[in-house]
Design a protein around this motif. Structure first.
Motif, short mmCIF file in Angstrom:
data_model
loop_
_atom_site.label_atom_id
_atom_site.label_comp_id
_atom_site.label_asym_id
_atom_site.label_seq_id
_atom_site.Cartn_x
_atom_site.Cartn_y
_atom_site.Cartn_z
N GLY A 5 -6.94 -0.35 36.77
CA GLY A 5 -7.66 -1.42 36.11
C GLY A 5 -7.87 -1.12 34.65
O GLY A 5 -7.06 -0.46 34.01
N ARG A 6 -8.96 -1.57 34.11
CA ARG A 6 -9.27 -1.47 32.69
C ARG A 6 -9.90 -0.13 32.35
O ARG A 6 -10.66 0.43 33.14
CB ARG A 6 -10.24 -2.60 32.37
N PHE A 7 -9.61 0.36 31.15
CA PHE A 7 -10.23 1.59 30.67
C PHE A 7 -11.25 1.24 29.60
O PHE A 7 -11.04 0.33 28.79
CB PHE A 7 -9.17 2.53 30.08
N LEU A 8 -12.37 1.96 29.60
CA LEU A 8 -13.46 1.72 28.66
C LEU A 8 -13.60 2.89 27.70
O LEU A 8 -13.33 4.04 28.06
CB LEU A 8 -14.78 1.56 29.43
N THR A 9 -14.06 2.60 26.50
CA THR A 9 -14.37 3.66 25.54
C THR A 9 -15.72 4.28 25.91
O THR A 9 -16.48 3.72 26.70
CB THR A 9 -14.45 3.11 24.11
N VAL A 10 -16.01 5.41 25.30
CA VAL A 10 -17.31 6.06 25.53
C VAL A 10 -18.45 5.12 25.12
O VAL A 10 -19.46 5.01 25.82
CB VAL A 10 -17.38 7.40 24.78
N ALA A 11 -18.28 4.42 24.01
CA ALA A 11 -19.33 3.49 23.55
C ALA A 11 -19.53 2.36 24.55
O ALA A 11 -20.67 1.95 24.80
CB ALA A 11 -18.97 2.93 22.18
N GLU A 12 -18.44 1.85 25.12
CA GLU A 12 -18.56 0.77 26.12
C GLU A 12 -19.24 1.26 27.39
O GLU A 12 -20.06 0.56 27.97
CB GLU A 12 -17.17 0.20 26.45
N VAL A 13 -18.91 2.49 27.81
CA VAL A 13 -19.56 3.07 29.00
C VAL A 13 -21.05 3.25 28.73
O VAL A 13 -21.89 2.90 29.57
CB VAL A 13 -18.91 4.42 29.39
N ALA A 14 -21.39 3.77 27.55
CA ALA A 14 -22.79 3.97 27.19
C ALA A 14 -23.55 2.65 27.22
O ALA A 14 -24.67 2.57 27.74
CB ALA A 14 -22.89 4.63 25.82
N SER A 15 -22.95 1.61 26.68
CA SER A 15 -23.59 0.30 26.66
C SER A 15 -23.75 -0.25 28.08
O SER A 15 -24.81 -0.77 28.43
CB SER A 15 -22.75 -0.65 25.82
N LEU A 16 -22.71 -0.13 28.88
CA LEU A 16 -22.74 -0.63 30.26
C LEU A 16 -23.81 0.08 31.09
O LEU A 16 -24.54 -0.55 31.85
CB LEU A 16 -21.37 -0.45 30.91
N MET A 22 -23.75 10.61 23.92
CA MET A 22 -23.73 12.04 24.24
C MET A 22 -23.90 12.27 25.74
O MET A 22 -23.31 13.20 26.29
CB MET A 22 -24.81 12.80 23.46
N THR A 23 -24.67 11.44 26.39
CA THR A 23 -24.84 11.56 27.85
C THR A 23 -23.53 11.25 28.55
O THR A 23 -23.16 11.92 29.52
CB THR A 23 -25.96 10.62 28.34
N VAL A 38 -7.10 10.35 25.17
CA VAL A 38 -6.04 9.68 24.43
C VAL A 38 -6.26 10.02 22.96
O VAL A 38 -7.18 9.50 22.32
CB VAL A 38 -6.08 8.15 24.64
N GLY A 39 -5.45 10.94 22.46
CA GLY A 39 -5.68 11.43 21.10
C GLY A 39 -6.99 12.19 21.07
O GLY A 39 -7.20 13.12 21.83
N ARG A 40 -7.91 11.74 20.22
CA ARG A 40 -9.23 12.39 20.15
C ARG A 40 -10.28 11.65 20.95
O ARG A 40 -11.43 12.08 21.03
CB ARG A 40 -9.67 12.47 18.68
N ALA A 41 -9.91 10.53 21.55
CA ALA A 41 -10.88 9.69 22.26
C ALA A 41 -10.74 9.85 23.76
O ALA A 41 -9.67 10.16 24.28
CB ALA A 41 -10.66 8.23 21.88
N PHE A 42 -11.84 9.63 24.46
CA PHE A 42 -11.83 9.60 25.92
C PHE A 42 -11.83 8.15 26.38
O PHE A 42 -12.53 7.31 25.80
CB PHE A 42 -13.07 10.30 26.49
N LYS A 43 -11.07 7.88 27.42
CA LYS A 43 -11.04 6.56 28.04
C LYS A 43 -11.45 6.76 29.50
O LYS A 43 -10.91 7.62 30.19
CB LYS A 43 -9.65 5.92 27.98
N VAL A 44 -12.39 5.95 29.96
CA VAL A 44 -12.94 6.07 31.31
C VAL A 44 -12.53 4.84 32.12
O VAL A 44 -12.76 3.72 31.66
CB VAL A 44 -14.48 6.19 31.26
N PRO A 45 -11.94 5.05 33.29
CA PRO A 45 -11.60 3.88 34.12
C PRO A 45 -12.88 3.10 34.47
O PRO A 45 -13.88 3.69 34.88
CB PRO A 45 -10.99 4.48 35.38
N GLU A 46 -12.83 1.80 34.29
CA GLU A 46 -14.01 0.96 34.56
C GLU A 46 -14.49 1.14 36.00
O GLU A 46 -15.69 1.22 36.26
CB GLU A 46 -13.67 -0.50 34.28
#
Length: 61
Positions: A5-16, A22-23, A38-46
């Motif tokens: 499915g969709r992958f979320l950024t750390v900021a999107e996970v934090a908001s959700l 940091m958590t 992905v590069g320097r960023a983490f992507k989290v499966p929704e």
């Protein structure tokens, strides 16, 4: 779209989850929340976020 499915950024996970970024990083680094780097960023499966929340629901009475 993949089976994951969709992958979320750390900021999107934090908001959700209504927590700080940091958590989210702590959850990823501790292995409680799976992520792909992905590069320097983490992507989290929704779906992983929803699964984590479902597994950690507490019955409050």
């Amino acid at each position: 779209m993949t089976d994951q499915g969709r992958f979320l950024t750390v900021a999107e996970v934090a908001s959700l989850m209504r927590i700080g970024k940091m958590t989210v990083y702590r959850l990823v680094h501790s292995g409680h929340l799976p992520a792909v780097r992905v590069g320097r960023a983490f992507k989290v499966p929704e779906q992983a976020v929803h699964d984590y929340l479902q597994e950690n629901v507490r019955n409050v009475s």
